[in-house]
Scaffold this motif. Sequence first.
Motif, PDB file in Angstrom:
ATOM      1  N   SER A 390     -19.115  13.713   2.566  1.00  0.00           N
ATOM      2  CA  SER A 390     -18.866  14.848   3.439  1.00  0.00           C
ATOM      3  C   SER A 390     -19.359  14.523   4.842  1.00  0.00           C
ATOM      4  O   SER A 390     -20.311  13.754   5.032  1.00  0.00           O
ATOM      5  CB  SER A 390     -19.574  16.092   2.908  1.00  0.00           C
ATOM      6  N   SER A 391     -18.734  15.146   5.854  1.00  0.00           N
ATOM      7  CA  SER A 391     -19.156  14.932   7.230  1.00  0.00           C
ATOM      8  C   SER A 391     -20.594  15.378   7.456  1.00  0.00           C
ATOM      9  O   SER A 391     -21.238  14.940   8.405  1.00  0.00           O
ATOM     10  CB  SER A 391     -18.226  15.694   8.196  1.00  0.00           C
ATOM     11  N   PHE A 392     -21.102  16.232   6.585  1.00  0.00           N
ATOM     12  CA  PHE A 392     -22.423  16.798   6.791  1.00  0.00           C
ATOM     13  C   PHE A 392     -23.499  16.091   5.973  1.00  0.00           C
ATOM     14  O   PHE A 392     -24.637  16.518   5.950  1.00  0.00           O
ATOM     15  CB  PHE A 392     -22.397  18.296   6.464  1.00  0.00           C
ATOM     16  N   ASP A 393     -23.149  15.012   5.294  1.00  0.00           N
ATOM     17  CA  ASP A 393     -24.140  14.227   4.563  1.00  0.00           C
ATOM     18  C   ASP A 393     -24.784  13.203   5.491  1.00  0.00           C
ATOM     19  O   ASP A 393     -24.101  12.559   6.302  1.00  0.00           O
ATOM     20  CB  ASP A 393     -23.475  13.495   3.386  1.00  0.00           C
ATOM     21  N   TRP A 394     -26.095  13.056   5.369  1.00  0.00           N
ATOM     22  CA  TRP A 394     -26.818  12.020   6.104  1.00  0.00           C
ATOM     23  C   TRP A 394     -27.293  11.011   5.074  1.00  0.00           C
ATOM     24  O   TRP A 394     -28.098  11.329   4.203  1.00  0.00           O
ATOM     25  CB  TRP A 394     -27.997  12.616   6.861  1.00  0.00           C
ATOM     26  N   GLN A 395     -26.784   9.780   5.160  1.00  0.00           N
ATOM     27  CA  GLN A 395     -27.034   8.788   4.133  1.00  0.00           C
ATOM     28  C   GLN A 395     -28.515   8.458   3.985  1.00  0.00           C
ATOM     29  O   GLN A 395     -28.991   8.132   2.893  1.00  0.00           O
ATOM     30  CB  GLN A 395     -26.239   7.508   4.422  1.00  0.00           C
ATOM     31  N   LYS A 396     -29.293   8.561   5.060  1.00  0.00           N
ATOM     32  CA  LYS A 396     -30.710   8.233   4.984  1.00  0.00           C
ATOM     33  C   LYS A 396     -31.477   9.201   4.079  1.00  0.00           C
ATOM     34  O   LYS A 396     -32.571   8.879   3.620  1.00  0.00           O
ATOM     35  CB  LYS A 396     -31.324   8.233   6.378  1.00  0.00           C
ATOM     36  N   PRO A 450     -26.129  24.492   7.817  1.00  0.00           N
ATOM     37  CA  PRO A 450     -25.322  23.382   8.301  1.00  0.00           C
ATOM     38  C   PRO A 450     -26.230  22.362   8.969  1.00  0.00           C
ATOM     39  O   PRO A 450     -27.118  22.704   9.731  1.00  0.00           O
ATOM     40  CB  PRO A 450     -24.367  24.029   9.308  1.00  0.00           C
ATOM     41  N   SER A 451     -26.015  21.096   8.655  1.00  0.00           N
ATOM     42  CA  SER A 451     -26.864  20.059   9.227  1.00  0.00           C
ATOM     43  C   SER A 451     -26.037  18.814   9.475  1.00  0.00           C
ATOM     44  O   SER A 451     -25.003  18.607   8.856  1.00  0.00           O
ATOM     45  CB  SER A 451     -28.027  19.739   8.282  1.00  0.00           C
ATOM     46  N   TYR A 452     -26.527  18.006  10.387  1.00  0.00           N
ATOM     47  CA  TYR A 452     -25.912  16.714  10.606  1.00  0.00           C
ATOM     48  C   TYR A 452     -27.026  15.725  10.916  1.00  0.00           C
ATOM     49  O   TYR A 452     -27.893  15.991  11.749  1.00  0.00           O
ATOM     50  CB  TYR A 452     -24.886  16.732  11.754  1.00  0.00           C
ATOM     51  N   ASN A 453     -27.011  14.590  10.243  1.00  0.00           N
ATOM     52  CA  ASN A 453     -28.061  13.579  10.383  1.00  0.00           C
ATOM     53  C   ASN A 453     -29.454  14.174  10.205  1.00  0.00           C
ATOM     54  O   ASN A 453     -30.393  13.857  10.930  1.00  0.00           O
ATOM     55  CB  ASN A 453     -27.957  12.874  11.734  1.00  0.00           C
TER      56      ASN A 453
END
Length: 863
Positions: A390-396, A450-453
Motif C-alpha cells: 500500500s502507498s501508506f506502508d513504510w517498509q522500515k 493516515p501515515s506515510y513513512n
Amino acid sequence: MRRVADIAIAAGLLALTLAVAPLAATGAAARPAGTQATPKAAAGKPGDKLLVEADELIYDNDKNTVTARGNAELHYGPRTLQADSVRYDRASSRVFAEGNVRLTDQDGAVVTGDRMELTDDFKNGFIDSLRIQQTVEQKGETVRTRFSAPRAERVNGDQTSFDYGTYTACEPCKERPEVPPLWQVRAAKIIHDNVTHTISFEESTLELAGIPVAYLPYFEAADPTVKRKTGFLTPRFISSTALGSGVAVPFFFNLAPNYDLTLSPAFLSRQGVLGQAEFRHRLETGSYSLRLSGIFQTTPSAFLPGPLGAGDRDFRGSIESKGRFYINDRWRTGWDLVGVTDKWFLDNYRIRNQTITTDYFREAVSTGYLIGQGDRSWFEARGYYFKGLSSFDWQKEQPIVAPVIDYDKRINGPAPLGGEVRFEANLTSLTREATDFQGLPRSGSYLFSPSYNGISYPLYETCSAFNRASCLVRGLAGTDTRASAMLSWRRSFIDPSGQVFTPFAYLRTDAFFVNPSLSGYQNALVPTIANVHDGFSGRVMPAVGLDYRYPFVGEFGNLGVHTLEPIAQIVARPSETRIGRLPNEDAQSLVFDDTSLFEWDKFSGYDRVEGGVRANLGGQYSVVTPAGWYANVLFGESIQVAGVNSFRRGDLANVGLESGLETRRSDFVGRFQVSPNQNISFISRARFDQADFKVNRFEAGVTARFAPFLPLSVSAFYSYYEAQPLLGFSHRREGITATATYNITPNWFVTGSALVDLTHYLDTRDLYADAFRSYLSNPVGIAPIYQNPGRFYLSGMSFGGGYQDECTTVSLNYIVSPIATAIGVRERNQTVLLRVELKTLGEADLRQNVGTVSTADGISAVR
C-alpha cells in the motif's frame, strides 16, 4: 434366439478373415452362427481371438465373402464393431459395415456412421456420415468431444481426416437434434492425429448457435486427452488507463514430462512489452517454480511520482518462487518468496489479479519453512519477510521475523497421574528498523491514522514524545528475541452421577532478550517508553485449575435429545509481571467471546501471559432431533477472583483495555446457533456490558441453500463493534457482508455480493483523504475537517451473471473493491470482468477498469 460364434483366428485388429472348406461348387450358403468351421491362418496378432455375435453367418464361396447379419457385434481385443450387417471380402481384405455402425476404440472413443469401408485391421478406410464421441477428464470434470462429417478417412488407425467436418464439446439437443450446438468449429478439413494428439483445422470458422463469429485460415490445438503440449495458450486481453490496450500471448514449452517453461509477453500500447516467464519443475521428492516479470516503461508518467508511486522508474519487475519438498513421510520443507522493485508493481500490472479475491492483494509475504509431524507431535520452523504493497506502508516498520520455531508434543501421563501431558515450546526472533507508532484518534476523527513513512498526520494525535494517552507502540525498533516453554497436564474423571471433573496444571516460562535501536528517525523516542527492559529478562507462570461440567441429558422421542450442561472453571496462578515493560508483537489480537471463555490463557500469543486467580462460569443447552434439527445456546462470564487483572493494565499496544475483561467481573458472552437441516445454518455471538447489558460486540450470520425447492443460495453476516478509543477506534464499527446466487435455469445464473459499512461517521473519510493529500503537498498546516455523518456506505460489491453447461462457461461481472480501507480512505477500484471458456478449445478473460482511477494505488490522475 441370438446365436454366438467364437472363431479363433490369427488375424489383424478386428479382421474378419474366415476361410472355410467349400460347401458347394457354386452358390451361397447360410449357416447358424454356432456352426464350427475350419479357419485359415492370416496375418495378425498371435493369440487374439475374434468373437462374433449375430443372428446368422452367411458364407458366399462364389464371391469369396463372409457376412454377419442381424445385430452383428464383433469383439477383437479392446475394440468392438457393431452394425446391422458386416461383410468381409477375402479377396480385397476389406470390411464393409452398414446400418447403425458403431466402432469403439481401446481408449473409449466411439465412432458412428451410416457406412464404413475399412481394411481388415481397421487401420485404413472410408466412413460415410461419421460421428465420433470421445470422453476425457479435464479439470476434474468429464468432458465429451464430438466430431462429425459427411465423409471421413482413417489412415493407419492413428489419423482421421474429416471433410467439411465440425468439432464441438456440446451435447446435441435431445428434443431438437437438428439445432446447431451452442458453439462448434466448422472447417473444410479437420485432421485428428492420435499419435501427436493434435487437431488441425483448415479454413475454419467458429460458430455460436450456428452463426459464424470468427474465421481462421488455419490453427492447431491439442486434443482433450493432452495435459501438456508445446504451443500457444489462449491470449489474454488487457485494457486500463495506465497500461493502455494490449494482449498477452503465452507460449508453453513442454520441455520434459516433469518440467516446463511458459513465456507470456504482454504488448501494451502505453508501456511497451511486459515480459513474464514461469519455470516449473517436479522432482521425485517435490516441486518448485520460478516466475519472473519485468518491463522497461515507455510512459512512466502514467503513474504517480515518488514517494506515492513508481512514476520515476523506468524498469519495474518482480520475482516469485515456490517450493515444496518431502524429505520423508514425516518431514517436509519449502518456501514462498516474493520480491518486487516497488510496492505498486503487482497491482499496477495486475500480476496475480486474475480473480476477484485477489483484488484485495495488499501484502506480499515471503517465508521458508521446515515441518515435521509425528503421531502426537508437531515441529515447525519458519522465517518471514513482509512487503507492504500500500502507498501508506513504510517498509522500515515491517519486521523481519527469523526464526519462528514451534514444537508441540503430547504423551500419556505416567502412573499414577494418568491423563495427558503436553509440552509446547516457541522461539521467536525479529528485527525492525523503525519503531511502529500509532497515534490515538483525536476527538471527531475516524479509524486509524493516515501515515506515510512512519508519520501520523494531524487528524490524530502525534507521537513526538511517547505518551500512553496519545500513542500506541505496535512494534519496537531493534532486535526482540523470546523463548517460551510450557509443560501442562490434565485428566478427566467422571463420577457415577455423570459429573465431569478435569483437574489441570501447567508451568510456563519465558525468556526475553530486547535490544532496542536508538538510531534513525523516531527511534530516539524509545528511551521515553516507560520502563521497557533492555537486555535479558525472564518470566515464570505456574498454574493449577479445575474444570467442572455436569451434563443433564434427556431423550423425548421425536423432540430429540436435550442436554443442559453447567460449566465452571477455576484457574489459580500468581499475578502477571512486567506488564508494559516487555514488547508485545504476537499477542495484540484479543477477542473475548464464547470461543475464548474457557481458555486457560485468553491472550492470542506468547508475548503476554494471563495471571491472577480467575473463575470462568457459564452453561450451554443443546438439542438434536431425529429430523436433523440442531440448536445450541451458551452463556457465561469471567471473574477475576484475586491478584492483578492482566487485562486491566494495558501494555505498549494497550492490549487488554476495552476488551470486556478489564473489570473484575467481565462482560457477558453468549452464542446461539441453530440448523433446521443440513442446508440452513444460523449462528450469532455477542458480548454484553456487565453493568447495563449494552451490546459491545455482536456478530450474526446465516447460510442457506434452498434447493431443490428454490435454486437459491445465500449467505449474510452482520457485525457490530463498540468504539474502542484506547485501541485506536474512536467510533463504533458496523457492517454487513452478503452474497447470493440464483440459478434462473439449470444453465443460467445471477450472482452478487456486497460489503456495506453502516457506521454513521464513515462518510467523513472523503474529507480526511483530501486533507491528508493536502498535508502531503503542504505539511505546514491542514484545513479544518468538518464531519458529514452518513447512514451507510457501500464499501465493496459485485454483481453479474452467466451461463454454464457441459461445454461452455460465460460470465460477466461488475466489481467494486475497496483500496486502503485500513486507513479510512474512501477509494475503490471499479472493474468489469468478462470471462469466456469453450471447454477443450480454450478460455479468455477481459478486465476493464471503469470510472475514476484512485491515486491510492500509485496511478496518476493525469492522462
